[in-house]
Design a protein around this motif. Sequence first.
Motif, short mmCIF file in Angstrom:
data_model
loop_
_atom_site.label_atom_id
_atom_site.label_comp_id
_atom_site.label_asym_id
_atom_site.label_seq_id
_atom_site.Cartn_x
_atom_site.Cartn_y
_atom_site.Cartn_z
N THR A 49 23.86 -2.03 -6.57
CA THR A 49 23.76 -3.15 -6.88
C THR A 49 23.19 -3.57 -8.18
OG1 THR A 49 21.34 -3.29 -5.66
CG2 THR A 49 23.30 -3.52 -4.53
N LEU A 84 20.66 -10.07 -1.01
CA LEU A 84 19.89 -8.28 -2.10
C LEU A 84 18.81 -8.11 -1.89
CD1 LEU A 84 20.45 -6.02 -2.65
CD2 LEU A 84 20.96 -7.42 -5.21
N ALA A 117 22.52 -15.15 -2.29
CA ALA A 117 22.95 -13.72 -2.91
C ALA A 117 21.98 -12.63 -3.17
CB ALA A 117 24.73 -13.33 -3.29
N ALA A 166 24.67 -6.49 -17.69
CA ALA A 166 24.35 -5.75 -16.58
C ALA A 166 25.35 -4.51 -15.90
CB ALA A 166 25.22 -6.64 -15.53
N ASP A 167 26.15 -4.41 -16.72
CA ASP A 167 27.06 -3.15 -16.88
C ASP A 167 26.12 -1.54 -16.89
OD1 ASP A 167 29.31 -4.81 -14.83
OD2 ASP A 167 30.05 -4.41 -16.79
N PRO A 213 24.41 -4.05 -10.77
CA PRO A 213 24.62 -5.02 -11.88
C PRO A 213 24.71 -6.06 -11.85
CG PRO A 213 25.93 -3.24 -11.84
CD PRO A 213 25.50 -2.82 -10.45
N THR A 214 24.68 -6.32 -9.97
CA THR A 214 24.86 -7.71 -9.74
C THR A 214 23.98 -8.42 -10.00
OG1 THR A 214 24.83 -6.94 -7.76
CG2 THR A 214 27.04 -6.32 -8.29
N VAL A 215 22.50 -8.39 -10.11
CA VAL A 215 21.35 -9.30 -9.77
C VAL A 215 21.60 -9.21 -10.98
CG1 VAL A 215 19.41 -8.70 -9.79
CG2 VAL A 215 20.31 -6.71 -8.56
N GLU A 216 21.33 -11.07 -11.57
CA GLU A 216 21.47 -12.39 -12.47
C GLU A 216 20.17 -11.91 -12.76
OE1 GLU A 216 22.37 -16.22 -11.65
OE2 GLU A 216 24.17 -15.75 -10.49
#
Length: 371
Positions: free
Chosen positions: A151, A61, A57, A317-318, A153-156
């Motif tokens: 995107t 991205l 993922a 992250a949020d 919030p989805t990045v680790e």
Amino acid sequence: MTSPTSTATTGRAHLTRSARKMFRCATALAAILALTLGAGCGVRIETPAPTAPAPDAAEVLREAMVADALMIQVSAAQLGAAGTASQEVATVLTRIASDTATQITALGGTYDPGPDYVSRSVPITTPSPTPVTVESLIQLLADSANRTRGTLPTVEDPLRARLYASIALSDYESAVTLVTAASVGVETELKVTLPATDYSSAVAATASATLPPGLSQDEAIAAIASLDAVGYAREQWGLHTSSKSGTKILDQSRSDRSRARAWAISAGIAGTDADPREVFYVVGEGRPAPRILKRFARDQFADQTHRFLAAFASVGADERQSLLDFATEAYLAERALGAEPSALPGLSEYDAEGADESSDEADTSATGSAD
């Protein structure tokens, strides 16, 4: 009775037959081995090279962001090469093409699996046959910035999220600047506008918002002190500027200091020993000239941009989108005060050395004259 000679002859005959049998077996084994090796070589030659590993993922991205940057770069180059843009627009187009090249490098460039693999089929968006227009490029920049913001919030990896946020900020500022450049000398009803996106709405909302959630007390204190210092600098600047411009700058000063107070209240430190706000701040020596005060305010906004993005390392992250919104507001204010644009704003490790000092003389339409 068998003679010794007969016995010896029989033994030699037996050994000869055994030797011939072993020889035949060895020959057969050698033939089988040769066929096996030959078949193996044939398989290696005829089997196609392996396909590159499927991306996870994070890589999907990253590749999407590279594709967006390439699309923007090609579109800006095509529009510039057409020769129909005004001088103001052409200058922005040149800068956009340069900025996207820097961003593509920072992202790691287009995926290359190496010579031992067949490259995966990664669709790269290319401009449509329809000629690129200023409006379509503005839309492209705004959409790219909005997608990237969505995107976050989805990045680790927080550091990678910070890089992506900086690129989104650059795209957004480029769209804003291109709108301004395209509006020079154009009648009001014909001027282009910034497309409405979640990003643009969120940036507009920061003017009345408290500090982003998730900041530590030290981070909140630094942001409050910085904004209050901007208010002080503008206050002194406005007091020594021509009446019309000075009034506007003083209004901005009061707004800055009022927001700093609201931030201090929301952080629960207003009126306490931890409250960093001061009655006055040291800006140069003696009574600083307006251009010194302007530079001071600009540097404070640059510090805010950097700090809000640096906080990606410590917040959830949020909470990254809110930090980006505040960083965007600070960066736009920095640019309005004449700061040179950056391909990766807020990331000082990427900034070019020796910034152009001529930025002191840049546009002051939003802040008044520095005379």
